[in-house]
Write a protein that holds these residues in place. Structure first.
Motif, short mmCIF file in Angstrom:
data_model
loop_
_atom_site.label_atom_id
_atom_site.label_comp_id
_atom_site.label_asym_id
_atom_site.label_seq_id
_atom_site.Cartn_x
_atom_site.Cartn_y
_atom_site.Cartn_z
N LYS A 1 0.85 -1.21 0.00
CA LYS A 1 0.00 0.00 0.00
C LYS A 1 0.88 1.26 0.00
O LYS A 1 0.60 2.23 -0.71
CB LYS A 1 -0.92 0.00 1.23
N HIS A 2 1.96 1.22 0.78
CA HIS A 2 2.86 2.38 0.85
C HIS A 2 3.50 2.66 -0.51
O HIS A 2 3.60 3.82 -0.92
CB HIS A 2 3.95 2.16 1.91
N SER A 3 3.91 1.61 -1.23
CA SER A 3 4.48 1.79 -2.59
C SER A 3 3.47 2.52 -3.48
O SER A 3 3.83 3.45 -4.19
CB SER A 3 4.83 0.44 -3.22
N ALA A 4 2.20 2.10 -3.40
CA ALA A 4 1.15 2.74 -4.20
C ALA A 4 0.95 4.19 -3.78
O ALA A 4 0.85 5.09 -4.63
CB ALA A 4 -0.15 1.96 -4.05
N ASP A 5 0.96 4.43 -2.47
CA ASP A 5 0.76 5.79 -1.94
C ASP A 5 1.83 6.77 -2.42
O ASP A 5 1.55 7.95 -2.62
CB ASP A 5 0.75 5.79 -0.40
N ILE A 6 3.08 6.27 -2.58
CA ILE A 6 4.15 7.19 -3.02
C ILE A 6 4.39 7.10 -4.53
O ILE A 6 5.34 7.67 -5.06
CB ILE A 6 5.48 6.94 -2.24
N GLY A 7 3.50 6.35 -5.22
CA GLY A 7 3.56 6.29 -6.68
C GLY A 7 4.72 5.49 -7.24
O GLY A 7 5.23 5.77 -8.32
N VAL A 8 5.17 4.46 -6.49
CA VAL A 8 6.26 3.61 -6.99
C VAL A 8 5.68 2.30 -7.50
O VAL A 8 4.97 1.59 -6.77
CB VAL A 8 7.31 3.33 -5.88
N GLU A 9 5.98 1.98 -8.76
CA GLU A 9 5.50 0.73 -9.34
C GLU A 9 6.44 -0.38 -8.89
O GLU A 9 7.66 -0.32 -9.12
CB GLU A 9 5.48 0.83 -10.87
N ARG A 10 5.91 -1.38 -8.21
CA ARG A 10 6.74 -2.47 -7.68
C ARG A 10 7.28 -3.34 -8.81
O ARG A 10 6.61 -3.53 -9.82
CB ARG A 10 5.94 -3.30 -6.67
N ARG A 11 8.52 -3.83 -8.64
CA ARG A 11 9.15 -4.67 -9.66
C ARG A 11 9.82 -5.87 -9.00
O ARG A 11 10.02 -5.89 -7.78
CB ARG A 11 10.18 -3.85 -10.45
N LYS A 12 10.19 -6.84 -9.82
CA LYS A 12 10.89 -8.03 -9.31
C LYS A 12 12.36 -7.65 -9.12
O LYS A 12 12.98 -7.08 -10.03
CB LYS A 12 10.75 -9.17 -10.31
N ILE A 13 12.91 -7.92 -7.95
CA ILE A 13 14.30 -7.55 -7.65
C ILE A 13 15.12 -8.82 -7.38
O ILE A 13 14.69 -9.67 -6.60
CB ILE A 13 14.36 -6.57 -6.45
N SER A 14 16.27 -8.93 -8.02
CA SER A 14 17.09 -10.14 -7.88
C SER A 14 17.85 -10.13 -6.56
O SER A 14 18.12 -9.08 -5.98
CB SER A 14 18.10 -10.22 -9.03
N ASP A 15 18.24 -11.35 -6.13
CA ASP A 15 19.05 -11.48 -4.91
C ASP A 15 20.38 -10.75 -5.07
O ASP A 15 20.90 -10.19 -4.11
CB ASP A 15 19.31 -12.96 -4.60
N GLN A 16 20.92 -10.77 -6.28
CA GLN A 16 22.21 -10.09 -6.52
C GLN A 16 22.08 -8.59 -6.26
O GLN A 16 22.93 -7.99 -5.61
CB GLN A 16 22.70 -10.35 -7.94
N GLU A 17 21.00 -8.01 -6.77
CA GLU A 17 20.80 -6.57 -6.55
C GLU A 17 20.65 -6.27 -5.05
O GLU A 17 21.22 -5.30 -4.54
CB GLU A 17 19.58 -6.04 -7.32
N ILE A 18 19.91 -7.13 -4.35
CA ILE A 18 19.71 -6.93 -2.91
C ILE A 18 21.06 -6.94 -2.18
O ILE A 18 21.38 -6.00 -1.44
CB ILE A 18 18.78 -8.02 -2.32
N THR A 19 21.85 -7.98 -2.41
CA THR A 19 23.13 -8.10 -1.67
C THR A 19 24.10 -7.00 -2.06
O THR A 19 24.77 -6.44 -1.20
CB THR A 19 23.78 -9.49 -1.87
N GLU A 20 24.16 -6.65 -3.34
CA GLU A 20 25.08 -5.59 -3.77
C GLU A 20 24.69 -4.25 -3.14
O GLU A 20 25.54 -3.54 -2.61
CB GLU A 20 25.10 -5.46 -5.29
N ARG A 21 23.42 -3.94 -3.18
CA ARG A 21 23.00 -2.64 -2.63
C ARG A 21 23.24 -2.55 -1.13
O ARG A 21 23.67 -1.51 -0.62
CB ARG A 21 21.53 -2.38 -2.98
N LEU A 22 23.00 -3.63 -0.42
CA LEU A 22 23.22 -3.60 1.03
C LEU A 22 24.71 -3.53 1.36
O LEU A 22 25.13 -2.70 2.17
CB LEU A 22 22.58 -4.83 1.69
N ILE A 23 25.51 -4.39 0.74
CA ILE A 23 26.94 -4.45 1.08
C ILE A 23 27.70 -3.22 0.56
O ILE A 23 28.53 -2.65 1.28
CB ILE A 23 27.58 -5.76 0.58
#
Length: 371
Positions: free
Chosen positions: A265-287
């Motif tokens: 609901k919050h994604s919709a409220d701020i106008g962000v279209e949700r997308r599929k995110i890979s595990d690689q992107e998750i780990t790279e962005r965090l580290i």
């Protein structure tokens, strides 16, 4: 303690921890009795006046710290070390509440303090060398890994984790669930992902710090998901509900439908279209968020060397041991590859967070490493 009830509760917790160690067979009955007998409680500052070192662990609020340090300054014997277990506050400001700033130092124990190995030792600008040396020796004596940090907001570990948490929040807004983010880094070998960690530490602590940030650093943008979670009273394991649901007497996290619906609901409220995110992107962005902030920390001289940063993360934050820590991990990946990935993420939402620190950019350009 301030009240007898709180003191009794604290001493009972210590006793229970020792009883658990006794049950596991790691302690003899004799040793158990001996250790418990060595610990006493008091409600009176006068009773601790002759101690060589006193460690304050009150609420993370500067006015509360001020009251405690002014009282310690009034009663403690000359030469006693006055230490603060603050996790983010300015140790120099705390020292200024006393007539003996040379004796004030930060000893940031990681929770649970009886288990975690890391002790961040925060050197104030007036901390005396013998005080620093004594606390370093003490950390060895109590079998902790002592790492020296300079004074800044959050010191080494929590200053870095803030950038990691910000990325975790953005990932929720863009299409992830807490479970997906946690699983991606846990697969790499992290003890726990950012959301399980938040539930363990208490989400209200981060909320309190963010409220302070909104006033002091309004330019820093956070995902509102964590605030919405706290407004629901979901502070983590201690309330039986956080990013995950918990059952009584069970620490296992169960994905929460209520939380996942709130995130979508919050994604919709701020106008962000949700997308599929890979595990690689998750780990790279965090580290890489950790690595980039650490590069600033090294440049400012808050940490003495890259391996100090790695030790903080290996012993205090459950970073996978086989990777050698965030800086060693970045060295292994190749700093030019790290910068290239950051340039890619800079084209996405909140791209301003991906400006490479000057030290990182310089080392990458020269084909060098942190360690």
């Amino acid at each position: 303690e301030m009240k007898q009830e709180a003191l009794d509760k604290g001493l009972a917790t210590i006793r229970k921890n020792y009883e658990n160690t006794l049950k596991k067979g790691k302690l003899t009955q004799e040793k158990f009795e001996q250790r418990v007998a060595l610990i006493s409680g008091t409600l009176d500052y006068q009773e601790i006046a002759q101690a060589d070192i006193v460690i304050e662990a009150v609420f993370e609020d500067m006015s509360v710290k001020q009251q405690v340090f002014q009282q310690l300054d009034a009663v403690m014997k000359p030469g006693a070390i006055l230490a603060s277990n603050t996790s983010t506050l300015d140790v120099d400001q705390i020292a200024a509440f006393t007539q003996r700033p040379q004796d004030v130092i930060g000893t940031h124990f990681f929770s649970p303090a009886n288990v975690m190995k890391l002790l961040e030792i925060v050197r104030g600008k007036l901390t005396a060398k013998d005080v620093l040396a004594t606390v370093m020796a003490l950390s060895k004596k109590i079998r902790k890994t002592g790492v020296v940090s300079g004074v800044c907001d959050g010191f080494i570990g929590n200053r870095m984790i803030e950038q990691y948490s910000r990325q975790a929040g953005y990932l929720l807004e863009e299409g992830c669930t807490p479970e997906q983010v946690d699983k991606a880094v846990e697969k790499l070998g992290f003890a726990m992902g950012p959301f399980r960690m938040g539930d363990l530490a208490g989400n209200d602590i981060g909320w309190y710090i963010r409220k302070r940030r909104y006033v002091e650093k309004p330019h820093i943008i956070y995902s509102k998901t964590a605030d919405l979670l706290c407004e629901m009273g979901r502070f983590g394991q201690k309330t039986g509900a956080g990013w995950y649901d918990y059952k009584p007497g069970d620490r296992k996290p169960y994905p929460s439908t209520v939380v996942n619906e709130m995130i979508v609901k919050h994604s919709a409220d701020i106008g962000v279209e949700r997308r599929k995110i890979s595990d690689q992107e998750i780990t790279e962005r965090l580290i890489y968020a950790l690595v980039n902030e650490a590069a600033y920390i090294l440049e400012e001289g808050i940490a003495n060397r890259a391996s100090d940063v790695d030790m903080v993360y290996l012993t205090g934050y459950g970073f996978p041991l086989h990777t050698g820590g965030p800086m060693f991990f970045a060295d292994t990946v190749g700093l030019s590859n790290v910068v290239r990935a950051m340039e890619k993420y800079a084209k996405g939402r909140h791209g301003e967070a991906w400006k490479p620190a000057p030290l990182l950019a310089k080392l990458a350009a020269e084909g060098k490493t942190f360690n």
